[in-house]
Design a protein around this motif. Structure first.
Motif, PDB file in Angstrom:
ATOM      1  N   MET A   1       0.846  -1.168   0.000  1.00 19.12           N
ATOM      2  CA  MET A   1       0.000   0.000   0.000  1.00 19.12           C
ATOM      3  C   MET A   1       0.894   1.235   0.000  1.00 19.12           C
ATOM      4  O   MET A   1       1.874   1.304   0.732  1.00 19.12           O
ATOM      5  N   VAL A   2       0.546   2.179  -0.809  1.00 20.63           N
ATOM      6  CA  VAL A   2       1.245   3.459  -0.855  1.00 20.63           C
ATOM      7  C   VAL A   2       0.201   4.550  -0.728  1.00 20.63           C
ATOM      8  O   VAL A   2      -0.824   4.519  -1.399  1.00 20.63           O
ATOM      9  N   THR A   3       0.452   5.495   0.141  1.00 22.28           N
ATOM     10  CA  THR A   3      -0.466   6.614   0.275  1.00 22.28           C
ATOM     11  C   THR A   3       0.307   7.850   0.699  1.00 22.28           C
ATOM     12  O   THR A   3       1.518   7.802   0.860  1.00 22.28           O
ATOM     13  N   HIS A   4      -0.394   8.908   0.883  1.00 24.32           N
ATOM     14  CA  HIS A   4       0.228  10.181   1.212  1.00 24.32           C
ATOM     15  C   HIS A   4      -0.757  10.969   2.068  1.00 24.32           C
ATOM     16  O   HIS A   4      -1.947  10.987   1.782  1.00 24.32           O
ATOM     17  N   LEU A   5      -0.258  11.593   3.123  1.00 25.76           N
ATOM     18  CA  LEU A   5      -1.081  12.483   3.932  1.00 25.76           C
ATOM     19  C   LEU A   5      -0.669  13.910   3.628  1.00 25.76           C
ATOM     20  O   LEU A   5       0.501  14.186   3.358  1.00 25.76           O
ATOM     21  N   PHE A   6      -1.616  14.820   3.686  1.00 22.88           N
ATOM     22  CA  PHE A   6      -1.361  16.210   3.327  1.00 22.88           C
ATOM     23  C   PHE A   6      -1.599  17.108   4.527  1.00 22.88           C
ATOM     24  O   PHE A   6      -2.557  16.914   5.279  1.00 22.88           O
ATOM     25  N   GLN A   7      -0.757  18.102   4.689  1.00 27.39           N
ATOM     26  CA  GLN A   7      -0.865  19.015   5.829  1.00 27.39           C
ATOM     27  C   GLN A   7      -1.971  20.038   5.606  1.00 27.39           C
ATOM     28  O   GLN A   7      -1.998  20.734   4.586  1.00 27.39           O
ATOM     29  N   TYR A  52      -3.244   9.107  12.687  1.00 29.12           N
ATOM     30  CA  TYR A  52      -4.118   8.733  11.576  1.00 29.12           C
ATOM     31  C   TYR A  52      -4.288   7.221  11.576  1.00 29.12           C
ATOM     32  O   TYR A  52      -3.316   6.480  11.723  1.00 29.12           O
ATOM     33  N   ASP A  53      -5.503   6.749  11.430  1.00 31.38           N
ATOM     34  CA  ASP A  53      -5.775   5.317  11.338  1.00 31.38           C
ATOM     35  C   ASP A  53      -6.007   4.952   9.882  1.00 31.38           C
ATOM     36  O   ASP A  53      -6.964   5.429   9.263  1.00 31.38           O
ATOM     37  N   PHE A  54      -5.151   4.115   9.337  1.00 29.11           N
ATOM     38  CA  PHE A  54      -5.332   3.605   7.988  1.00 29.11           C
ATOM     39  C   PHE A  54      -6.217   2.364   8.080  1.00 29.11           C
ATOM     40  O   PHE A  54      -5.933   1.457   8.851  1.00 29.11           O
ATOM     41  N   VAL A  55      -7.279   2.338   7.306  1.00 26.91           N
ATOM     42  CA  VAL A  55      -8.210   1.216   7.320  1.00 26.91           C
ATOM     43  C   VAL A  55      -8.247   0.614   5.919  1.00 26.91           C
ATOM     44  O   VAL A  55      -8.528   1.311   4.941  1.00 26.91           O
ATOM     45  N   LEU A  56      -7.937  -0.673   5.836  1.00 29.46           N
ATOM     46  CA  LEU A  56      -7.964  -1.361   4.551  1.00 29.46           C
ATOM     47  C   LEU A  56      -9.317  -2.023   4.368  1.00 29.46           C
ATOM     48  O   LEU A  56      -9.862  -2.626   5.289  1.00 29.46           O
ATOM     49  N   GLN A  57      -9.861  -1.918   3.178  1.00 33.31           N
ATOM     50  CA  GLN A  57     -11.151  -2.526   2.878  1.00 33.31           C
ATOM     51  C   GLN A  57     -10.943  -3.820   2.110  1.00 33.31           C
ATOM     52  O   GLN A  57     -10.006  -3.928   1.316  1.00 33.31           O
ATOM     53  N   LYS A  58     -11.828  -4.782   2.345  1.00 31.68           N
ATOM     54  CA  LYS A  58     -11.771  -6.037   1.585  1.00 31.68           C
ATOM     55  C   LYS A  58     -12.121  -5.740   0.137  1.00 31.68           C
ATOM     56  O   LYS A  58     -12.921  -4.841  -0.149  1.00 31.68           O
ATOM     57  N   SER A  59     -11.535  -6.516  -0.764  1.00 32.19           N
ATOM     58  CA  SER A  59     -11.913  -6.361  -2.171  1.00 32.19           C
ATOM     59  C   SER A  59     -13.358  -6.825  -2.335  1.00 32.19           C
ATOM     60  O   SER A  59     -13.894  -7.570  -1.515  1.00 32.19           O
ATOM     61  N   ALA A  60     -14.032  -6.416  -3.383  1.00 33.54           N
ATOM     62  CA  ALA A  60     -15.432  -6.764  -3.615  1.00 33.54           C
ATOM     63  C   ALA A  60     -15.618  -8.276  -3.685  1.00 33.54           C
ATOM     64  O   ALA A  60     -16.571  -8.835  -3.155  1.00 33.54           O
ATOM     65  N   ALA A  61     -14.673  -8.979  -4.326  1.00 37.12           N
ATOM     66  CA  ALA A  61     -14.774 -10.433  -4.463  1.00 37.12           C
ATOM     67  C   ALA A  61     -14.671 -11.120  -3.103  1.00 37.12           C
ATOM     68  O   ALA A  61     -15.432 -12.027  -2.785  1.00 37.12           O
TER      69      ALA A  61
END
Length: 66
Positions: A1-7, A52-61
């Motif tokens: 997972m790659v993400t970015h938080l912004f100030q 910050y809490d990162f929450v991963l969602q299950k894929s639709a399948a």
């Protein structure tokens, strides 16, 4: 997972060229005085902390199979 938080309040948020800025990714950077950082290391200059809490969602399948 790659993400970015912004100030929050950053003057460049409105000119993001990859359109990655989403409201849930805009956060407050809380300045802390010099001292022991969350990594347990001593920091001579002040430092910033983001909660910050990162929450991963299950894929639709996978969600449909569950």
């Amino acid at each position: 997972m790659v993400t970015h938080l912004f100030q929050r309040g950053c003057p460049y948020i409105e000119t993001d060229v990859v359109y990655g800025v989403k409201e849930p990714l805009i956060v407050d950077f809380v300045e802390k005085p010099a001292g022991v950082a969350p990594t347990a290391r001593r920091s001579t200059p002040p430092f910033y902390v983001i909660n910050y809490d990162f929450v991963l969602q299950k894929s639709a399948a996978k969600a449909a199979a569950a």
